[in-house]
Motif scaffolding. Structure first.
Motif, short mmCIF file in Angstrom:
data_model
loop_
_atom_site.label_atom_id
_atom_site.label_comp_id
_atom_site.label_asym_id
_atom_site.label_seq_id
_atom_site.Cartn_x
_atom_site.Cartn_y
_atom_site.Cartn_z
N PHE A 91 1.98 7.42 -3.24
CA PHE A 91 0.56 6.64 -3.64
C PHE A 91 0.19 6.96 -4.97
O PHE A 91 -0.30 6.21 -5.64
N ASN A 92 0.11 8.43 -5.39
CA ASN A 92 -0.63 8.94 -6.58
C ASN A 92 -2.16 8.35 -6.80
O ASN A 92 -2.11 7.86 -7.96
N LEU A 93 -2.86 8.43 -5.99
CA LEU A 93 -4.24 8.07 -6.06
C LEU A 93 -5.03 9.09 -6.55
O LEU A 93 -4.86 10.38 -6.43
N LEU A 94 -6.17 8.77 -7.18
CA LEU A 94 -7.11 9.89 -7.54
C LEU A 94 -7.94 10.03 -6.46
O LEU A 94 -8.76 9.28 -5.82
N TRP A 95 -7.99 11.47 -5.72
CA TRP A 95 -8.35 11.64 -4.44
C TRP A 95 -10.34 11.82 -4.62
O TRP A 95 -10.77 11.97 -3.72
N SER A 96 -10.70 12.13 -5.81
CA SER A 96 -12.20 12.15 -6.07
C SER A 96 -12.64 11.01 -6.39
O SER A 96 -14.16 10.85 -6.54
N ARG A 97 -11.96 9.81 -6.37
CA ARG A 97 -12.58 8.53 -6.31
C ARG A 97 -12.35 7.42 -5.30
O ARG A 97 -11.38 7.76 -4.58
N THR A 98 -13.36 6.59 -5.21
CA THR A 98 -13.18 5.68 -4.11
C THR A 98 -12.18 4.66 -4.46
O THR A 98 -11.69 4.63 -5.46
P1 ADP Z 1 -9.54 13.28 -10.25
O1 ADP Z 1 -8.58 13.19 -11.77
O2 ADP Z 1 -10.17 11.96 -9.98
O3 ADP Z 1 -10.51 14.19 -10.49
P2 ADP Z 1 -8.06 14.91 -8.53
O4 ADP Z 1 -8.20 16.00 -9.39
O5 ADP Z 1 -9.11 15.01 -7.31
O6 ADP Z 1 -8.66 13.44 -9.21
O7 ADP Z 1 -6.48 14.77 -7.95
C1 ADP Z 1 -5.44 14.81 -9.02
C2 ADP Z 1 -4.37 14.58 -8.24
O8 ADP Z 1 -4.12 15.59 -7.42
C3 ADP Z 1 -4.28 13.09 -7.46
O9 ADP Z 1 -3.60 11.96 -8.05
C4 ADP Z 1 -3.52 13.52 -6.19
O10 ADP Z 1 -2.13 13.05 -6.24
C5 ADP Z 1 -3.59 15.02 -5.99
N1 ADP Z 1 -4.42 15.61 -4.94
C6 ADP Z 1 -5.86 15.79 -5.00
N2 ADP Z 1 -6.31 16.25 -3.74
C7 ADP Z 1 -5.14 16.03 -3.02
C8 ADP Z 1 -5.28 16.15 -1.51
N3 ADP Z 1 -6.24 16.37 -0.91
N4 ADP Z 1 -3.92 15.83 -0.90
C9 ADP Z 1 -3.01 15.58 -1.71
N5 ADP Z 1 -2.99 15.31 -2.91
C10 ADP Z 1 -4.03 15.48 -3.70
#
Ligand code: ADP
Ligand code: ADP
Length: 232
Positions: A91-98
């Protein structure tokens, strides 16, 4: 619309030269759902990276809508890449964002105004059926829901092409079916060409129009799914 001609890709490292792709010739038509299948190491991801301009071929040309990628500047390739969406197995989502913020993210990079970003993200959330999860964080979502967010984010810049790298491989069969139905809807309603790589034959049978079977850097069979997977 996507033409691969005489493609070879060789990697060189300390251990020597490795031919990841050997002579690939292929045309993927506009509006098609095209699948690449094959075992791990067959060259599927390498081919996907050439199509989205992340890497250039060692030989041959990749032409997208009559534009040959190796003729373009780095900057033009980056622009071209905005018209290609991509979804991933994890998925590659940003975990700190909604959910909403994840989908707005590519629009931020493309310098779209905040008002337009929110409007577009909300439309996409509705399209993928997550209206009640707009303010949830990825950790609060099921695998299928996370992939819906990934799909919505990939569509943010109205791409002509959506690339899928094992997008259903981490999902159970029922969730896989739901995600495949969503991809079919996107293909039909938004007229987005979909190119997917998978090791799951079922995925190809269910949604692909044409398929290429890859082995050791070559296409060993190619054609309409019904012909390639004909029952004996
Ligand atoms: P941001 O750039 O919004 O601060 P994060 O630093 O939280 O995002 O996350 C950066 C990447 O690390 C995410 O794209 C995700 O792939 C990975 N990641 C973060 N937290 C987790 C988690 N709890 N489990 C799996 N992957 C994570
Ligand atoms: P698939 O997606 O079908 O599993 P890949 O395209 O990832 O196959 O890999 C094809 C072959 O190319 C593999 O043997 C892999 O080890 C090799 N390969 C891929 N990327 C690199 C690289 N950057 N450097 C060296 N070898 C690579």
């Amino acid at each position: 619309m996507i033409v691969l001609e005489g493609i070879k890709k060789t990697y060189e490292n300390k251990k020597g030269r490795f031919e990841a792709l050997k002579t690939i010739d292929l045309t993927i038509k506009k509006g098609e759902i095209f699948g690449f299948v094959g075992y791990s190491g067959a060259g599927k991801s390498t081919l996907l990276r050439l199509i989205n301009g992340l890497e250039l071929p060692s030989q041959g040309t990749v032409t997208i809508d009559n534009k040959e990628l190796s003729d373009l500047s780095k900057r033009a390739i980056r622009k071209e890449r905005q018209s290609i969406g991509m979804i991933f197995q994890h998925f590659n989502l940003l975990w700190s964002r909604t959910v909403l913020e994840n989908i707005m993210f590519p629009l931020e990079i493309a310098n779209v105004t905040k008002e337009k970003r929110i409007k577009k993200a909300k439309e996409l959330i509705e399209l993928v059926g997550l209206s009640d999860k707009e303010n949830a964080y990825p950790s609060q979502l099921s695998g299928g829901e996370k992939q819906r967010v990934g799909i919505a984010r990939a569509l943010a810049n109205d791409p002509k092409v959506l690339l899928s790298d094992e997008a259903t491989s981490a999902l159970d069969p029922q969730t896989t079916d739901e995600v495949l139905k969503l991809l079919e809807k996107i293909n039909k309603e938004l007229n987005v060409t979909i190119i997917l790589i998978t090791h799951e034959m079922e995925v190809v049978r269910k949604i692909c129009h044409r398929v290429a079977v890859m082995d050791s850097g070559e296409i060993v069979e190619e054609g309409p799914v019904l012909d390639v997977f004909k029952q004996p």
